[in-house]
Design a protein around this motif. Structure first.
Motif, PDB file in Angstrom:
ATOM      1  N   LEU A  50     -27.256  81.557  32.443  1.00 37.06           N
ATOM      2  CA  LEU A  50     -27.050  80.985  33.780  1.00 37.06           C
ATOM      3  C   LEU A  50     -28.133  79.940  34.050  1.00 37.06           C
ATOM      4  CD1 LEU A  50     -26.086  84.061  35.976  1.00 37.06           C
ATOM      5  CD2 LEU A  50     -24.635  82.540  34.671  1.00 37.06           C
ATOM      6  N   GLU A  51     -27.698  78.860  34.721  1.00 39.98           N
ATOM      7  CA  GLU A  51     -28.645  77.789  35.088  1.00 39.98           C
ATOM      8  C   GLU A  51     -29.056  78.033  36.519  1.00 39.98           C
ATOM      9  OE1 GLU A  51     -28.840  74.542  33.175  1.00 39.98           O
ATOM     10  OE2 GLU A  51     -27.953  75.683  31.512  1.00 39.98           O
ATOM     11  N   PHE A  52     -30.107  78.806  36.708  1.00 40.55           N
ATOM     12  CA  PHE A  52     -30.479  79.165  38.079  1.00 40.55           C
ATOM     13  C   PHE A  52     -31.162  77.999  38.786  1.00 40.55           C
ATOM     14  CE2 PHE A  52     -30.176  83.566  36.499  1.00 40.55           C
ATOM     15  CZ  PHE A  52     -29.375  84.074  37.500  1.00 40.55           C
ATOM     16  N   ASP A 109     -26.608  80.179  39.900  1.00 43.52           N
ATOM     17  CA  ASP A 109     -26.020  79.150  39.042  1.00 43.52           C
ATOM     18  C   ASP A 109     -24.884  78.552  39.864  1.00 43.52           C
ATOM     19  OD1 ASP A 109     -24.172  77.878  37.318  1.00 43.52           O
ATOM     20  OD2 ASP A 109     -25.074  78.912  35.585  1.00 43.52           O
ATOM     21  N   THR A 110     -25.096  77.359  40.360  1.00 43.97           N
ATOM     22  CA  THR A 110     -24.181  76.798  41.365  1.00 43.97           C
ATOM     23  C   THR A 110     -22.740  76.718  40.863  1.00 43.97           C
ATOM     24  OG1 THR A 110     -26.081  75.438  41.906  1.00 43.97           O
ATOM     25  CG2 THR A 110     -24.046  74.953  43.080  1.00 43.97           C
ATOM     26  N   ASP A 111     -22.541  76.184  39.662  1.00 48.20           N
ATOM     27  CA  ASP A 111     -21.165  76.000  39.153  1.00 48.20           C
ATOM     28  C   ASP A 111     -20.415  77.323  39.089  1.00 48.20           C
ATOM     29  OD1 ASP A 111     -21.522  73.367  38.971  1.00 48.20           O
ATOM     30  OD2 ASP A 111     -21.903  73.330  36.776  1.00 48.20           O
ATOM     31  N   LYS A 112     -21.092  78.320  38.498  1.00 46.98           N
ATOM     32  CA  LYS A 112     -20.438  79.627  38.330  1.00 46.98           C
ATOM     33  C   LYS A 112     -20.164  80.252  39.695  1.00 46.98           C
ATOM     34  CE  LYS A 112     -20.557  80.364  33.777  1.00 46.98           C
ATOM     35  NZ  LYS A 112     -21.543  79.484  33.220  1.00 46.98           N
ATOM     36  N   MET A 123     -24.192  89.230  36.944  1.00 44.63           N
ATOM     37  CA  MET A 123     -25.245  88.484  36.235  1.00 44.63           C
ATOM     38  C   MET A 123     -26.268  87.930  37.221  1.00 44.63           C
ATOM     39  SD  MET A 123     -23.015  86.568  33.368  1.00 44.63           S
ATOM     40  CE  MET A 123     -24.258  85.727  32.437  1.00 44.63           C
ATOM     41  N   HIS A 124     -25.861  87.774  38.474  1.00 48.79           N
ATOM     42  CA  HIS A 124     -26.792  87.333  39.535  1.00 48.79           C
ATOM     43  C   HIS A 124     -27.496  88.538  40.172  1.00 48.79           C
ATOM     44  CE1 HIS A 124     -24.530  83.534  39.376  1.00 48.79           C
ATOM     45  NE2 HIS A 124     -25.591  82.981  39.977  1.00 48.79           N
ATOM     46  N   HIS A 125     -27.290  89.727  39.593  1.00 47.05           N
ATOM     47  CA  HIS A 125     -27.840  90.994  40.136  1.00 47.05           C
ATOM     48  C   HIS A 125     -27.285  91.313  41.522  1.00 47.05           C
ATOM     49  CE1 HIS A 125     -30.437  90.767  36.714  1.00 47.05           C
ATOM     50  NE2 HIS A 125     -30.896  89.580  37.134  1.00 47.05           N
TER      51      HIS A 125
END
Ligand code: ADP
Length: 626
Positions: free
Chosen positions: A452-454, A505-508, A591-593
């Motif tokens: 992920l691109e945080f 991760d904005t896109d996701k 995945m973002h908890h």
């Protein structure tokens, strides 16, 4: 195995007694033999001496022969009488001289009157007169209880070469004095031997106690060792066999203590290994009855160890219907045991192995229980997933195939149908591509290759941006997305005033919100209000999207995030749905908890919630201060 020892030794069984007895018997037998020989000899000697004492001397005999041969009877009788009186002694009870005609010629010590001159009535005398052979005998007189010695000796006168019998001497003597002296010696002997035996016995007891004391001590020490007390020591009295035995007993105690200690520590180690094992372990005896069970096994089987000890493993694992003990002993294969109950699933893999001695004798079984519920679930899900994917791909392919066949059969020439058919095949292809793409991104997430691109994002702004796009789509008359086409919606925003900064991760994340928004529109055929909320709690931000659509039946709520799950398959497919959108959303949010969940009332509408961990960010204030 414990051997029962009879602790109480009766006196008659003790070594003490046995040694004393042997001693006494030895003494007694020795005395008996010596005594018997001695007394016998004494008796013979005494009798011999007695006979010598009472028998008349040769001189008297010759004197008598002369007198018996004389013709002057009266004179001769007087001389016979006087010599008999001389020869008489206290042992002789009667003495007679009878001539060859049987007439009594002289006598001494005869109580019942004088019989001199009379014919003898004694048959024995007559027999000796007749035969000329002497006679001796001992007899017992009942009247006075005495033994008598009788001797009848023939008297011969020799004229020339011939011996003529001239008479006999009859002699009877009381032998009691001989027997009395022998008896008194015997009595003395018996008394002496009895006394010696008694003294010997006492001595034997004393001596044997010296032997038995160390034995006793060793016995007590071995009893203590058997009871588990190794502290005592046997006193070593000397370097004889008993002393060495005592030393060996002491060595034995040390060795047993060592062995006991090492077996204790071994047992403790085994216990701790067993109790800390994450697998369940149970051991049984030869009959399959449980002898050891560890905590984990008890937990798996939901039993108390005390309750199952001694019970058959077949009953405890509840496999008596399917298996026999012989099965388990002969083919030690893994057995799956389903211990699931209403509350939760539990599938155990039971692995059996034999406990075998070196001789090959089977002394029991070890059963290792391993929880394979998760593994089984994963296996089941994987199988389910493969079947779902094949099914999901087959459906559009079959429908495309039939459309293409129709086109091939001539429909392509029909300008009215052909474009529709082509459109369907194109839609189905699109859907398949979407599905494959979805599957690919799911698989990437499963394998953990997705990074992920945080970035730190103002969630209020992002949410507004997404909703603005949906507003635009609704306003556009020309919009042609399936979900929004020809539908009339109002999107209501209910946001907190505070700016919420979160790392995402904005896109996701946009993909997730898009999916939920699209579903809200898709599954609300009559339109309505879609309420979007954004609020924060102490350490979470919560987004929710509420629609007024079909809602989700209560029974399906738990499956809504499963792969390929759709409440109404036909409707979803018609809408171009793949059944993977929410599954992907769930993966992304996790995945973002964060968490994603749903509330819904069938026929009234649904609310999807997303919560993300949130830390109050003070950045703005800091910038303000700057
Ligand atoms: P699909 O591609 O079928 O929409 P999703 O994973 O997005 O797949 O959704 C799974 C299923 O959940 C849908 O098929 C639908 O039955 C149900 N569903 C999702 N969102 C809603 C909603 N807002 N209202 C009613 N049902 C919904």
């Amino acid at each position: 195995m414990e051997i029962k020892v009879n602790k109480k030794i009766r006196f008659f069984q003790s070594i003490h007694f046995k040694i004393a007895l042997v001693f006494a018997l030895l003494l007694l037998i020795t005395f008996q033999i010596v005594g018997a020989v001695f007394v016998q000899r004494l008796k013979t000697e005494n009798i011999k001496e007695f006979k010598q004492r009472v028998e008349l001397s040769t001189y008297v005999d010759n004197y008598l022969i002369n007198r018996l041969s004389s013709t002057n009877t009266t004179k001769a009788n007087n001389e016979i009488k006087s010599i008999l009186e001389d020869a008489n002694n206290e042992n002789i009870s009667s003495i007679q001289v009878v001539d060859s005609k049987g007439t009594i010629r002289g006598e001494a010590n005869v109580n019942d009157g004088s019989t001199v001159g009379q014919k003898t009535t004694n048959t024995k005398i007559k027999r000796v007169l007749y035969s000329g052979r002497s006679l001796t005998e001992t007899d017992y007189n009942r009247n006075d209880g005495n033994r008598y010695y009788t001797s009848i000796t023939p008297l011969f006168s020799s004229t020339g070469n011939t011996n003529t019998i001239v008479g006999v001497v009859y002699l009877r003597a009381n032998m009691e004095s001989v027997y009395q002296s022998v008896n008194s010696v015997t009595l003395m002997f018996v008394t002496a031997s009895l006394m010696a035996t008694a003294i010997g016995m006492v001595l034997a007891v004393v001596v044997s106690s010296a032997i038995t004391r160390p034995i006793d001590e060793m016995k007590r020490q071995t009893e203590r060792i058997a009871a588990g007390d190794y502290s005592g020591k046997v006193h070593v009295y000397g370097n004889d066999e008993l002393g060495q035995l005592a030393m060996e007993v002491n060595n034995l105690a040390v060795r047993i203590e060592d062995a006991q200690e090492s077996s204790d520590s071994e047992r403790r180690r085994l216990d701790s290994v067993l109790s800390h094992m994450s697998d369940g372990v149970a051991a049984t005896d030869r009959r399959g009855n449980i002898t050891i069970i560890n905590e984990m096994a008890c937990e798996y089987l939901d039993v108390d160890s005390e309750d199952v000890l001694g019970k058959s493993i077949l009953d405890v694992l509840k496999i008596r219907d399917q298996h026999t003990l012989r099965d388990l002993l002969e083919n030690q294969e893994d057995i799956l045991v389903d211990m699931s109950d209403a509350g939760h699933d539990l599938i155990l893999n039971a692995y059996f192995s034999l406990i075998q001695r070196e001789s090959g004798f089977i002394s029991g079984l070890v059963c290792v229980l391993h929880d394979v519920t998760e593994q089984q679930k994963v296996d089941r899900e994987r199988r389910q997933f493969v079947s779902n994917v094949s099914h999901e791909l087959r459906t559009p392919l079959t429908s495309m195939k039939s459309y293409l066949e129709a086109l091939n059969d001539g429909a392509w020439q029909n300008p009215e149908i052909a474009p529709t058919f082509l459109k369907v095949t194109q839609d189905e292809t699109d859907r398949m591509i979407r599905m494959v793409n979805d599957l690919l991104s799911l698989s990437r997430m499963d394998s953990g290759t997705v990074k992920l691109e945080f970035e730190l994002v103002n969630l209020n702004e992002l949410f507004n941006y997404i909703l603005d796009r949906f507003d635009m789509m609704l306003k556009k008359d020309s919009n042609d997305t399936k979900e929004t086409k020809g539908k009339n919606y109002t999107i209501k925003r209910d946001f907190t005033k505070r700016d919420l900064w979160v790392e995402i991760d904005t896109d996701k994340f946009i993909q997730v919100v898009d999916n939920i928004m699209n579903n809200a529109i898709k599954y609300s055929p009559d339109g309505g209000v879609i309420t979007c909320r954004l609020l924060e709690t102490h350490n979470h931000v919560i987004m929710s999207i509420t629609d007024q659509g079909l809602g989700i039946p209560r029974k399906d709520l738990g499956h809504i995030f499963d792969r390929f799950f759709r409440v109404d398959k036909a409707r979803s497919r018609a809408q171009g749905g793949t059944g993977l959108g929410l599954a992907i959303s769930k993966e992304v949010i996790e995945m973002h908890h964060g968490k994603i969940w749903v509330d819904s009332i069938e026929g009234k509408g649904s609310t999807f919630y997303i919560s993300l961990p949130y830390e109050e960010y003070e950045g703005e204030d800091l910038w303000d201060e700057e």
